[in-house]
Design a protein around this motif. Structure first.
Motif, PDB file in Angstrom:
ATOM      1  N   ARG A  88       0.853  -1.189   0.000  1.00 53.82           N
ATOM      2  CA  ARG A  88       0.000   0.000   0.000  1.00 53.82           C
ATOM      3  C   ARG A  88       0.881   1.230   0.000  1.00 53.82           C
ATOM      4  N   ALA A  89       0.488   2.216  -0.791  1.00 53.67           N
ATOM      5  CA  ALA A  89       1.218   3.483  -0.847  1.00 53.67           C
ATOM      6  C   ALA A  89       0.205   4.622  -0.792  1.00 53.67           C
ATOM      7  N   PRO A  90       0.564   5.700  -0.116  1.00 50.74           N
ATOM      8  CA  PRO A  90      -0.366   6.833  -0.044  1.00 50.74           C
ATOM      9  C   PRO A  90      -0.457   7.550  -1.393  1.00 50.74           C
ATOM     10  N   LYS A  91      -1.568   8.228  -1.606  1.00 54.68           N
ATOM     11  CA  LYS A  91      -1.720   9.040  -2.814  1.00 54.68           C
ATOM     12  C   LYS A  91      -1.121  10.413  -2.515  1.00 54.68           C
ATOM     13  N   TYR A  92      -0.013  10.692  -3.155  1.00 52.72           N
ATOM     14  CA  TYR A  92       0.713  11.924  -2.870  1.00 52.72           C
ATOM     15  C   TYR A  92      -0.107  13.164  -3.214  1.00 52.72           C
ATOM     16  N   SER A  93      -0.872  13.099  -4.284  1.00 54.16           N
ATOM     17  CA  SER A  93      -1.641  14.277  -4.690  1.00 54.16           C
ATOM     18  C   SER A  93      -2.642  14.698  -3.613  1.00 54.16           C
ATOM     19  N   VAL A  94      -3.230  13.729  -2.938  1.00 55.59           N
ATOM     20  CA  VAL A  94      -4.190  14.047  -1.872  1.00 55.59           C
ATOM     21  C   VAL A  94      -3.478  14.721  -0.696  1.00 55.59           C
ATOM     22  N   PHE A  95      -2.330  14.193  -0.310  1.00 57.51           N
ATOM     23  CA  PHE A  95      -1.593  14.784   0.801  1.00 57.51           C
ATOM     24  C   PHE A  95      -1.105  16.184   0.452  1.00 57.51           C
ATOM     25  N   LEU A  96      -0.633  16.376  -0.787  1.00 61.29           N
ATOM     26  CA  LEU A  96      -0.162  17.695  -1.196  1.00 61.29           C
ATOM     27  C   LEU A  96      -1.308  18.703  -1.245  1.00 61.29           C
ATOM     28  N   ALA A  97      -2.446  18.291  -1.781  1.00 56.46           N
ATOM     29  CA  ALA A  97      -3.590  19.192  -1.871  1.00 56.46           C
ATOM     30  C   ALA A  97      -4.122  19.553  -0.481  1.00 56.46           C
ATOM     31  N   LEU A  98      -4.218  18.565   0.402  1.00 51.86           N
ATOM     32  CA  LEU A  98      -4.686  18.852   1.762  1.00 51.86           C
ATOM     33  C   LEU A  98      -3.709  19.744   2.518  1.00 51.86           C
ATOM     34  N   GLY A  99      -2.416  19.534   2.313  1.00 51.87           N
ATOM     35  CA  GLY A  99      -1.419  20.384   2.954  1.00 51.87           C
ATOM     36  C   GLY A  99      -1.515  21.819   2.479  1.00 51.87           C
ATOM     37  N   ALA A 100      -1.683  22.005   1.166  1.00 51.00           N
ATOM     38  CA  ALA A 100      -1.811  23.364   0.624  1.00 51.00           C
ATOM     39  C   ALA A 100      -3.097  24.026   1.108  1.00 51.00           C
ATOM     40  N   ALA A 101      -4.191  23.263   1.142  1.00 50.97           N
ATOM     41  CA  ALA A 101      -5.462  23.818   1.612  1.00 50.97           C
ATOM     42  C   ALA A 101      -5.372  24.208   3.088  1.00 50.97           C
ATOM     43  N   LEU A 102      -4.711  23.383   3.878  1.00 49.28           N
ATOM     44  CA  LEU A 102      -4.526  23.711   5.289  1.00 49.28           C
ATOM     45  C   LEU A 102      -3.658  24.952   5.440  1.00 49.28           C
ATOM     46  N   GLY A 103      -2.647  25.099   4.591  1.00 50.04           N
ATOM     47  CA  GLY A 103      -1.806  26.294   4.614  1.00 50.04           C
ATOM     48  C   GLY A 103      -2.586  27.555   4.287  1.00 50.04           C
ATOM     49  N   VAL A 104      -3.479  27.472   3.303  1.00 51.41           N
ATOM     50  CA  VAL A 104      -4.306  28.636   2.947  1.00 51.41           C
ATOM     51  C   VAL A 104      -5.277  28.954   4.078  1.00 51.41           C
ATOM     52  N   PHE A 105      -5.792  27.926   4.744  1.00 47.86           N
ATOM     53  CA  PHE A 105      -6.679  28.150   5.890  1.00 47.86           C
ATOM     54  C   PHE A 105      -5.940  28.848   7.030  1.00 47.86           C
ATOM     55  N   VAL A 106      -4.723  28.433   7.286  1.00 47.45           N
ATOM     56  CA  VAL A 106      -3.908  29.094   8.313  1.00 47.45           C
ATOM     57  C   VAL A 106      -3.638  30.540   7.909  1.00 47.45           C
TER      58      VAL A 106
END
Length: 114
Positions: free
Chosen positions: A24-42
């Protein structure tokens, strides 16, 4: 005359049973998108902390609108969130990627004859 077509005939060319490794491997695009969205929220939260008004006590002579403050903070915090999301995805891959499973796969190759 009849225009009926006869069904195509399938012939098995190659057949075999193999062992495959599944991990099993994580989907990098999901982690990158969530990280960027969290950054914009901050950045949105920090926009209200920094009013952008000039403060001569610290040598600041220019004032900025809230839109300018948000844009700058979104740029900086979005990139930081993107990087953190990527790092978290890499950590998940390293820790969860060690769990691999061996599975048996039945493989067949077919040739369709018209």
């Amino acid at each position: 005359m009849s225009d009926k077509q006869e069904p195509a005939e399938e012939v098995v060319i190659d057949d075999g049973v193999e062992t495959a490794t599944v991990r099993r491997a994580p989907k990098y695009s999901v982690f990158l998108a969530l990280g960027a969205a969290l950054g914009v929220f901050v950045a949105m939260i920090l926009t209200f902390a920094f009013d952008g008004q000039a403060n001569p006590a610290i040598g600041q002579t220019m004032s900025f609108t809230q839109g300018q403050v948000f844009g700058f903070l979104a740029l900086v915090c979005g990139v930081i969130g993107l990087a953190l999301g990527g790092i978290i995805a890499l950590i998940f891959e390293r820790t969860l990627g060690r769990r691999t499973h061996k599975v048996v796969v039945d493989r067949e190759e077919h040739l369709t004859i018209d």
